[in-house]
Design a protein around this motif. Structure first.
Motif, PDB file in Angstrom:
ATOM      1  N   ASN A   1     -22.812   2.643   3.532  1.00 52.64           N
ATOM      2  CA  ASN A   1     -24.162   2.363   3.066  1.00 52.64           C
ATOM      3  C   ASN A   1     -24.092   1.212   2.059  1.00 52.64           C
ATOM      4  OD1 ASN A   1     -26.719   2.534   1.952  1.00 52.64           O
ATOM      5  ND2 ASN A   1     -26.725   4.775   1.974  1.00 52.64           N
TER       6      ASN A   1
ATOM      7  N   ASP B   1       0.840  -1.202   0.000  1.00 54.55           N
ATOM      8  CA  ASP B   1       0.000   0.000   0.000  1.00 54.55           C
ATOM      9  C   ASP B   1       0.870   1.245   0.000  1.00 54.55           C
ATOM     10  OD1 ASP B   1      -3.108   0.674   0.337  1.00 54.55           O
ATOM     11  OD2 ASP B   1      -1.884   2.255   1.223  1.00 54.55           O
TER      12      ASP B   1
ATOM     13  N   PHE C   1      -3.976   5.691   2.138  1.00 56.66           N
ATOM     14  CA  PHE C   1      -3.322   4.921   3.211  1.00 56.66           C
ATOM     15  C   PHE C   1      -4.141   3.666   3.455  1.00 56.66           C
ATOM     16  CE2 PHE C   1      -5.928   6.035   7.025  1.00 56.66           C
ATOM     17  CZ  PHE C   1      -6.600   7.166   6.587  1.00 56.66           C
TER      18      PHE C   1
ATOM     19  N   ALA D   1     -10.372   4.537   0.878  1.00 57.98           N
ATOM     20  CA  ALA D   1     -11.496   5.456   1.090  1.00 57.98           C
ATOM     21  C   ALA D   1     -12.460   4.957   2.168  1.00 57.98           C
ATOM     22  CB  ALA D   1     -12.240   5.689  -0.219  1.00 57.98           C
TER      23      ALA D   1
END
Ligand SMILES: Cc1cc2nc3c(=O)[nH]c(=O)nc-3n(C[C@H](O)[C@H](O)[C@H](O)COP(=O)(O)OP(=O)(O)OC[C@H]3O[C@@H](n4cnc5c(N)ncnc54)[C@H](O)[C@@H]3O)c2cc1C
Lengths: 104, 531
Positions: free
Chosen positions: B89, B45, B78, B82
């Motif tokens: 939802n 990442d 990171f 997101a």
């Protein structure tokens, strides 16, 4: 005359919806609201090529019955006989009923 | 195990079976599914374990359409991606979402709902929305909403769920990876290159940097790109520049068909049915939302797109059309123009004069605003609109480069006329159902149209479609197993593979696809000799 008045009151009362509020016709005394009704009336006539009164009369005496009136509105929506005014999607019958308030 | 890329020695080479490039929901789910298997997994990442401005800046785009949200803000670079600020939802796509619809160009997935259905349950576990499914037959009676739509002809209520607080994928599912014996997370490992073997059919290595001027390599059997809907395409475009379109881009599909979910208040529901207030409710650690949508039958018959329509109770202040019209008039008149629907706006302004004056004086008269805010005045419909996949909505590479020397992102995106028209037609159909069910009447805010698709447009921040799944390389970038066309061992995870995006937020489906991809990777491992 009497029965027309009765119907017009019914049009406001029996409609289970605050539609009149949305069209700003809670009271017919203010100028702007009368303009709104008159515009609704004219648009209805233009769209259907007859007067709302004539249309309502054509529905017969049953229209004075709240249940019949509501069922007619529902059926309008079902068959797609709707009339859009100021963005509000109404049934043909209900728009006719409300527009005739101008003459109340 | 968690390894800081900055602590590696220059030129260090990591050897692994599967290399996952990006640790957001897609990558973290995949790594968890491979945890405990006999495969050695490296997850790289670009960021650390929390937000850092100097790393986030690598998400800066060169050009973004007016009104489209800045991707440097909507994405997070990171671990967890997101999901570190999403709303959680969730609900599954419907069977029709996967079908080829002859009235929607470029629609149709190479897989069907039944292919994904078995994975939604596991996906819900990752999203922490519970194992009790999304069936409206189950939920509507519990919410006492089951008879609300019994007369409805064209629309229905469906269920969405969110976990509270929202699930941060690295916070919730990272620990198992850090403690894993076969998964190695490399943080501060920003991927900058992929390398083909001599046959140019297989990727042999991924190169990353730890922002320290040094480069490191991962040699792996298979690679999975999971950097998010924009970055997957950006990186693939970059690699394709070097390899002449051989990574799934022979038909120039990479970056194209970019979709989001525009959100907007395009209609008011005028209703006195108080049960609408219980369409959303808290249930323990979850938030349940019932939302209106059109039925499959009417979508087919009327050839429409779907809308996700929750309702929220609004006040007179919130419903003021005058305030909206005031802005439209002001903006046009300043430019010396008359707006469309001038008289409607003028009328709105006059009828709503009180509200407009209050709004103008808001700072001085806060309490008055709150007074009027108490008067309930129907329902707003903060709806999410399905976007049609359009070839010219695309992300591409700018000539400008970031500090790593990689071309920045440019976005071209709008909502087509056809899409707008289908939205209004869908609302007209829904309006009829509100009359049939006696729930209320819909007021379509047509006079706001220019602003609804302009400065009043909201976004799901759901980046979809840029590396679409297809049966053939002519029409897509990855096949039904999410493998990149033309490359034997490169896969993509995330919403960039969605050929169509439904009217439903994507992450439950992203997660389901990752679980499915893990099954595929595990299943093809033995005797693995893909071309
Ligand atoms: C404000 C907001 C609200 C949202 N609400 C919802 C919602 O309610 N429901 C829903 O379903 N979805 C929602 N979303 C969308 C949801 O967040 C995304 O669908 C989801 O995060 C996508 O997961 P991903 O793993 O594909 O990508 P991302 O989450 O973008 O993760 C990508 C990862 O890749 C890493 N990466 C990037 N570039 C590189 C590189 N070069 N090298 C190595 N690593 C790299 C990043 O650091 C990041 O960790 C929302 C989004 C936003 C912004």
């Amino acid at each position: 005359m009497n029965s027309r008045r009765k119907f017009l009151k019914l049009a406001v009362a029996a409609s289970s919806l605050p539609i009149t509020k949305c069209l700003a016709i809670e009271s017919c005394t203010k100028e702007g609201e009368i303009n709104m009704l008159s515009s609704l009336y004219k648009r209805w006539v233009h769209h259907y090529g007859q007067t709302p009164e004539k249309f309502i009369a054509s529905l017969g005496q049953g229209i004075n019955d709240p249940l019949f009136y509501k069922a007619k509105i529902k059926n309008d929506f079902l068959i797609g006989d709707v009339f859009e005014f100021g963005g509000v999607v109404m049934s043909k019958t209900e728009a006719a009923g409300i527009s005739t308030l101008i003459t109340l | 195990m968690l390894i800081d890329g900055r602590t590696l020695n220059e030129g260090e080479v990591i050897k692994t079976d599967i290399c996952i490039l990006g640790g957001g929901p897609a990558g973290i789910t995949l790594a968890n599914e491979l945890n405990g298997s006999n495969l050695k997994v490296a997850l790289l990442d670009a960021g650390g374990e929390q937000y850092e401005a100097n790393i986030q800046q690598f998400y800066e785009a060169d050009s973004v359409p007016i009104f489209y949200p800045d991707p440097q803000i909507s994405r997070l670079r990171f671990l967890g991606g997101a999901s570190n600020h999403w709303a959680n939802n969730t609900s599954p796509f419907s069977p029709l979402d996967f079908e080829k619809r002859d009235w929607i160009a470029n629609s149709g997935w190479p897989i069907g709902y039944d292919d994904l259905a078995p994975y939604y349950m596991k996906a819900a576990e990752y999203c922490q929305t519970g194992g009790d499914g999304y069936s409206s037959e189950y939920w509507l009676p519990l919410m006492e909403l089951d008879d609300l739509m019994q007369d409805a002809m064209y629309s229905q209520l469906s269920i969405a769920k969110a976990s509270l607080p929202p699930t941060r994928f690295y916070v919730s599912h990272g620990k198992s990876l850090v403690e894993s014996a076969n998964v190695y997370i490399y943080k501060y490992a920003s991927v900058i290159d992929l390398e083909f073997d001599e046959s140019e059919k297989r990727i042999v290595a991924a190169t990353f940097t730890a922002y320290n001027g040094k480069q490191y390599k991962v040699l792996s059997d298979r690679f999975v790109l999971s950097m998010g809907g924009l970055e997957n395409a950006r990186m693939l475009l970059l690699f394709n520049e070097k390899y002449n379109g051989k990574l799934g881009n022979e038909s120039d599909n990479v970056g194209r068909y970019f979709m989001d979910h525009p959100t907007m208040n395009a209609a008011h529901l005028i209703s006195e049915v108080t049960r609408l207030d219980s369409m959303s409710r808290l249930e323990g650690q979850r938030f349940l939302v019932a939302f209106f949508e059109l039925t499959e039958k009417v979508l087919r018959e009327e050839k429409l797109i779907n809308l996700r329509m929750p309702v929220t109770s609004i006040t007179e202040y919130g419903m003021s059309d005058g305030i909206s019209s005031f802005h439209i008039l002001k903006n046009s008149l300043i430019k010396g123009e008359l707006p469309d629907y001038f008289f409607t706006h003028y009328g709105n302004l006059i009828l709503d004069a009180d509200m407009v004056i209050e709004a103008i004086a808001r700072k001085q008269f806060d309490t008055k605003v709150f007074d009027s805010a108490k008067n309930k005045s129907g329902y707003q419909i903060p709806m999410m609109v399905e976007q049609i996949p359009e070839r010219n909505n695309r992300i591409h590479l700018s000539a400008k480069k970031d500090q790593l020397g990689l071309n920045k992102l440019s976005i071209e995106w709008n909502v087509s006329e056809q899409n707008r028209e289908l939205m209004w037609r869908a609302l007209e159909v829904f309006a009829r159902d509100m009359g049939i069910t006696s729930i209320g009447r819909l007021r379509l805010l047509r006079e706001r149209a220019s602003r609804l698709f302009g400065d009043q447009m909201g976004f799901g921040h759901h980046h979809m479609g840029t590396t679409r799944m297809s049966d053939t390389p002519e029409n897509g970038v990855v096949d039904e197993n999410c493998k990149v066309f033309g490359v034997g061992n490169l896969y993509i995870a995330g919403s960039s593979v969605f050929p169509t995006g439904s009217h439903v937020p994507p992450t439950l489906t992203i997660t389901a696809l990752s679980v499915r991809l893990a099954d595929h990777l595990k299943g093809t491992r033995e005797g693995y000799h893909e071309q």
